[in-house]
Design a protein around this motif. Structure first.
Motif, PDB file in Angstrom:
ATOM      1  N   THR A 290      -9.364   4.280  -0.919  1.00  0.00           N
ATOM      2  CA  THR A 290      -8.406   3.884  -1.947  1.00  0.00           C
ATOM      3  C   THR A 290      -9.018   4.135  -3.314  1.00  0.00           C
ATOM      4  O   THR A 290     -10.244   4.121  -3.486  1.00  0.00           O
TER       5      THR A 290
ATOM      6  N   MET B 163       0.853  -1.201   0.000  1.00  0.00           N
ATOM      7  CA  MET B 163       0.000   0.000   0.000  1.00  0.00           C
ATOM      8  C   MET B 163       0.883   1.243   0.000  1.00  0.00           C
ATOM      9  O   MET B 163       1.866   1.314   0.736  1.00  0.00           O
TER      10      MET B 163
ATOM     11  N   PRO C  16      -0.167   6.784   2.800  1.00  0.00           N
ATOM     12  CA  PRO C  16      -1.458   7.488   2.756  1.00  0.00           C
ATOM     13  C   PRO C  16      -1.295   9.008   2.807  1.00  0.00           C
ATOM     14  O   PRO C  16      -0.417   9.534   3.498  1.00  0.00           O
TER      15      PRO C  16
ATOM     16  N   ARG D 121     -10.367   5.294   5.496  1.00  0.00           N
ATOM     17  CA  ARG D 121      -9.290   5.150   4.525  1.00  0.00           C
ATOM     18  C   ARG D 121      -9.923   4.871   3.157  1.00  0.00           C
ATOM     19  O   ARG D 121     -10.591   3.856   2.963  1.00  0.00           O
TER      20      ARG D 121
ATOM     21  N   VAL E 227      -4.051   6.323  -1.677  1.00  0.00           N
ATOM     22  CA  VAL E 227      -4.681   6.058  -0.390  1.00  0.00           C
ATOM     23  C   VAL E 227      -4.824   7.387   0.355  1.00  0.00           C
ATOM     24  O   VAL E 227      -3.860   8.144   0.480  1.00  0.00           O
TER      25      VAL E 227
END
Length: 344
Positions: free
Chosen positions: A103, A1, A4, A101, A109
């Motif tokens: 995506t 990932m 963020p 969160r 993100v």
């Protein structure tokens, strides 16, 4: 990932209502990231009818859709929103701290304390008439939207449909093109004043109403139309010489991944509390055409008011220890300006 992005509010949808939500959130001190599947801001205003005049925006007797988006961008600019364009919001997960969160299809993100869904009707596309071979002409002489009115100057234009879009563009193009309006019945589902004007222009010979007829087939070569064939239910056929066909049969819409986010739905719309625009999930709000509640009016100005309600409802979530003292923009001003909105 990927790492963020962290922000106060993530807004899904960069149409007029989403852009105004940036302003409303900014006035309360919230930073915003904005996600939209289209490659530019503006939503349907830019994608479908940038040159179409809008008459019900307060303070503007008339304003083209594209110009409205420019004004809204300017209004939001002082709050430095971060845009993620050409990215579809795909996933949404609750965080342990109560935030969310998000995506996207591009792998972005974003973590935020609150989410505002301003996705309009969701992903959209035109309802195409069932005419064999129409794909060959699409984008060249068959169109489902008008981006530049001048593209049709001096042309023979067949407009198919009986709703507001068909009637509005027939009126708009009638002074620069030869316009023929095809509809399966004599009655149109459009604003009464515009229908009266359409019928008057027909009576004066400025445009032609081809009713009751339906599209039957196309003639042409290499993507360029030469004629549109239409027929009655009884089988009477007419050949309309034409350079372009504008087909307005509405849009097919799809909420896409949003429909899988365990939010209460009603006829493919997100159910909200009309006092706050809150959805069935805490911290998620929905504004504009995507939401549903008793008495809902699908107007841009309604969406603007909903943006203000959502922003104020978000304040106690993001700033639970800070009292919100309501102030008018005329006294508070905006970043870079003095009180009263006058530039410093």
């Amino acid at each position: 990932m990927s790492t963020p992005h962290k922000t106060d509010v993530v807004i899904i949808g960069a149409g007029p209502v989403g852009l105004f939500a940036v302003f409303q959130c900014g006035m309360l001190g919230f930073r915003c990231h904005v996600v939209d599947s289209l490659g530019e801001v503006g939503g349907q205003c830019v994608a479908l009818y940038p040159e179409k005049p809008i008459y019900d925006i307060p303070g503007y007797p008339t304003i083209d859709a594209a110009d409205l988006i420019v004004k809204l961008e300017q209004q939001a600019a002082p709050f430095a929103p971060v845009f993620h364009l050409g990215e579809e919001a795909t996933g949404l997960k609750r965080l342990p701290d109560g935030g969310w969160r998000l995506t996207t299809s591009a792998g972005t993100v974003i973590e935020a304390g609150a989410v505002i869904i301003a996705a309009g009707a969701g992903a959209f596309g035109p309802n195409r008439p069932p005419i064999p071979g129409i794909e060959v002409y699409e984008g060249r002489s068959v169109h489902y939207m008008v981006k530049r009115r001048e593209d049709f100057r001096g042309k023979r234009v067949v407009i198919a449909g009986g709703g507001d879009s068909a009637v509005d563009w027939a009126l708009s193009l009638s002074d620069i093109a030869k316009v023929m309006v095809v509809h399966r019945r004599p009655k149109f589902r459009a604003a009464f004043e515009n229908v009266c004007r359409l019928e008057q222009l027909h009576a004066e010979g400025v445009l032609e109403l081809v009713v009751p007829y339906q599209l039957q087939g196309l003639e042409g070569a290499d993507g360029q139309l030469t004629a549109v064939n239409v027929a009655t239910l009884e089988g009477t056929v007419r050949r309309l010489e034409a350079d372009a066909l504008l087909a307005f049969f509405g849009l097919s819409t799809d909420l896409g991944p949003i429909a899988q986010w365990h939010l209460e739905l009603e006829r493919n719309h997100l159910v909200v509390d009309p006092a706050s625009m809150a959805t069935s999930q805490p911290g998620i709000f929905a504004i504009g055409d995507v939401n549903a509640y008793p008495g809902k009016l699908k107007l841009i100005l309604t969406g603007f008011a909903e943006a203000a309600l959502a922003a104020h409802a978000i304040h106690p979530i993001l700033r639970p220890d800070t009292a919100l003292h309501f102030e008018y923009s005329t006294t508070r001003g905006v970043p870079g300006g003095a009180p009263g909105g006058v530039p410093a």
